[in-house]
Write a protein that holds these residues in place. Structure first.
Motif, short mmCIF file in Angstrom:
data_model
loop_
_atom_site.label_atom_id
_atom_site.label_comp_id
_atom_site.label_asym_id
_atom_site.label_seq_id
_atom_site.Cartn_x
_atom_site.Cartn_y
_atom_site.Cartn_z
N UNK A 1 76.14 -17.92 28.97
CA UNK A 1 77.16 -17.97 27.94
C UNK A 1 78.08 -19.17 28.10
N UNK A 2 78.20 -19.68 29.32
CA UNK A 2 78.99 -20.88 29.56
C UNK A 2 78.23 -22.15 29.17
N UNK A 3 76.98 -22.00 28.80
CA UNK A 3 76.21 -23.14 28.32
C UNK A 3 75.21 -23.71 29.30
N UNK A 4 75.05 -23.11 30.47
CA UNK A 4 74.08 -23.64 31.42
C UNK A 4 72.67 -23.28 30.96
N UNK A 5 71.78 -24.26 30.99
CA UNK A 5 70.42 -24.05 30.52
C UNK A 5 69.37 -24.30 31.60
N UNK A 6 69.83 -24.59 32.80
CA UNK A 6 68.87 -24.81 33.88
C UNK A 6 68.76 -26.28 34.25
N UNK A 7 68.09 -26.52 35.38
CA UNK A 7 67.91 -27.86 35.88
C UNK A 7 68.96 -28.21 36.92
N UNK A 8 68.71 -29.30 37.64
CA UNK A 8 69.66 -29.76 38.63
C UNK A 8 69.60 -28.96 39.93
N UNK A 9 70.72 -28.94 40.63
CA UNK A 9 70.77 -28.38 41.98
C UNK A 9 71.56 -27.07 41.98
N UNK A 10 70.97 -26.05 42.59
CA UNK A 10 71.66 -24.78 42.81
C UNK A 10 72.12 -24.74 44.26
N UNK A 11 73.42 -24.58 44.46
CA UNK A 11 73.97 -24.48 45.80
C UNK A 11 74.55 -23.11 46.03
N UNK A 12 74.17 -22.46 47.13
CA UNK A 12 74.64 -21.12 47.45
C UNK A 12 75.41 -21.18 48.77
N UNK A 13 76.65 -20.74 48.74
CA UNK A 13 77.48 -20.68 49.95
C UNK A 13 77.49 -19.24 50.42
N UNK A 14 76.98 -19.01 51.62
CA UNK A 14 76.80 -17.67 52.14
C UNK A 14 75.32 -17.38 52.29
N UNK A 15 74.99 -16.44 53.17
CA UNK A 15 73.59 -16.11 53.40
C UNK A 15 73.39 -14.61 53.55
N UNK A 16 74.29 -13.84 52.95
CA UNK A 16 74.21 -12.40 53.04
C UNK A 16 73.51 -11.78 51.84
N UNK A 17 73.82 -10.52 51.59
CA UNK A 17 73.14 -9.75 50.55
C UNK A 17 73.33 -10.37 49.17
N UNK A 18 74.58 -10.68 48.79
CA UNK A 18 74.82 -11.23 47.46
C UNK A 18 74.19 -12.61 47.30
N UNK A 19 74.18 -13.41 48.34
CA UNK A 19 73.53 -14.72 48.26
C UNK A 19 72.05 -14.55 47.95
N UNK A 20 71.41 -13.61 48.66
CA UNK A 20 69.97 -13.40 48.45
C UNK A 20 69.68 -12.89 47.03
N UNK A 21 70.46 -11.91 46.55
CA UNK A 21 70.21 -11.40 45.20
C UNK A 21 70.46 -12.46 44.14
N UNK A 22 71.46 -13.30 44.34
CA UNK A 22 71.69 -14.37 43.37
C UNK A 22 70.53 -15.36 43.34
N UNK A 23 69.99 -15.67 44.48
CA UNK A 23 68.82 -16.54 44.50
C UNK A 23 67.63 -15.86 43.81
N UNK A 24 67.44 -14.59 44.08
CA UNK A 24 66.31 -13.88 43.47
C UNK A 24 66.43 -13.87 41.94
#
Length: 293
Positions: free
Chosen positions: A108-131
């Motif tokens: 809804x903010x207008x992101x359509x994909x591409x570029x670099x995804x950066x995730x800070x953290x390596x716990x449960x929420x980080x994993x689900x967001x990557x999935x």
């Protein structure tokens, strides 16, 4: 893991979330209490012929003890007669629905994909967001920043990315997901590239993920709940618009040069994941009505 593994389909979950936000569905004001550094909340919602209830706690000291940061139970009832349809641990559903809501917000903010995804953290929420995000969007590169080197490197390898320093991640990422329990900001606005999208899904106060520079640059932020400022300093001191109003076109943001979505959790998201899990399980004839099954 295991109660709903293989059941959730992110694309249809995101669509269901949007349908619930657009509809005339209802949720009760969230009731919560804090004890020391821990937090417990009760969330109730109704819509599409169902009632849901989630009782969940956030326990910041748990990860150091080898226990989940978030623990609780998710219930679903048929609206017509109160029949209990689902009774499962809340950890996995919370992970799925939070990440799916982030995907909806980014879209809804207008992101359509591409570029670099950066995730800070390596716990449960980080994993689900990557999935979830890697199924909803295409990215050219995945970066992970984590205080714990081994955990961060393991998560990065699992998703075909690599571990980098946090500020390097901020400088290079088009989308930054902060999924931590840090009490000091991990997203510093001075290091974000212009046009970056920031998703903050850390636990409520005393967790703090965004510094004041992020909010100044954003000018306005999208929040999942109208009470976000009451529960998180990340949502205070800046114009805020709820994702529900934004999806409905009932409100708009005066964006700066970065886009920010802050999540603290809202009952309609729990209703969405409960309906999604129940209907997919019942379609296979495998409805689970007890967390012990």
């Amino acid at each position: 893991m295991g109660h709903v593994e293989g059941v959730v389909e992110p694309h249809s979950l995101v669509k269901l979330l949007e349908d619930l936000l657009r509809g005339e569905n209802d949720e009760a004001p969230r009731s919560s209490i804090s004890l020391g550094g821990s937090w417990l909340g009760a969330m109730v919602a109704g819509g599409m012929g169902y009632f849901s209830a989630k009782i969940v706690g956030v326990y910041p000291e748990n990860p150091g003890r080898g226990l989940p940061l978030v623990r609780g139970v998710l219930l679903l009832f048929r609206g017509s007669d109160g029949e209990k349809l689902l009774d499962i641990p809340a950890e996995e559903p919370t992970g799925w629905r939070t990440a799916a809501a982030s995907a909806l917000a980014l879209s809804k903010l207008g992101f359509r994909g591409g570029g670099v995804l950066g995730v800070i953290g390596a716990g449960v929420q980080a994993r689900y967001h990557l999935r979830v995000l890697l199924q909803i969007f295409r990215f050219d590169e995945i970066l992970v920043a984590s205080r714990r080197m081994e955990t961060g490197e393991r998560l990065a390898r699992e998703f075909g990315g690599r571990r980098v320093g946090r500020r390097d991640l901020l400088r290079r990422s088009d989308v930054v997901v902060a999924a931590t329990n840090s009490r000091e900001p991990v997203v510093e606005g001075d290091f974000l590239r212009s046009g970056a999208y920031v998703v903050s899904v850390g636990a409520p106060r005393p967790v703090r993920e965004l510094d004041d520079s992020v909010k100044r640059r954003a000018s306005c932020i999208l929040v999942d709940s109208a009470i976000a400022c009451e529960e998180s300093d990340d949502a205070c001191g800046v114009e805020a618009v709820t994702l529900r109003d934004y999806v409905r076109g009932a409100a708009s943001c005066r964006w700066g040069d970065v886009y920010v979505y802050k999540s603290v959790g809202t009952p309609l998201f729990d209703l969405a994941i409960a309906i999604h899990i129940y209907e997919r399980l019942s379609g296979r004839g495998k409805v689970s009505t007890s967390s012990s099954e």
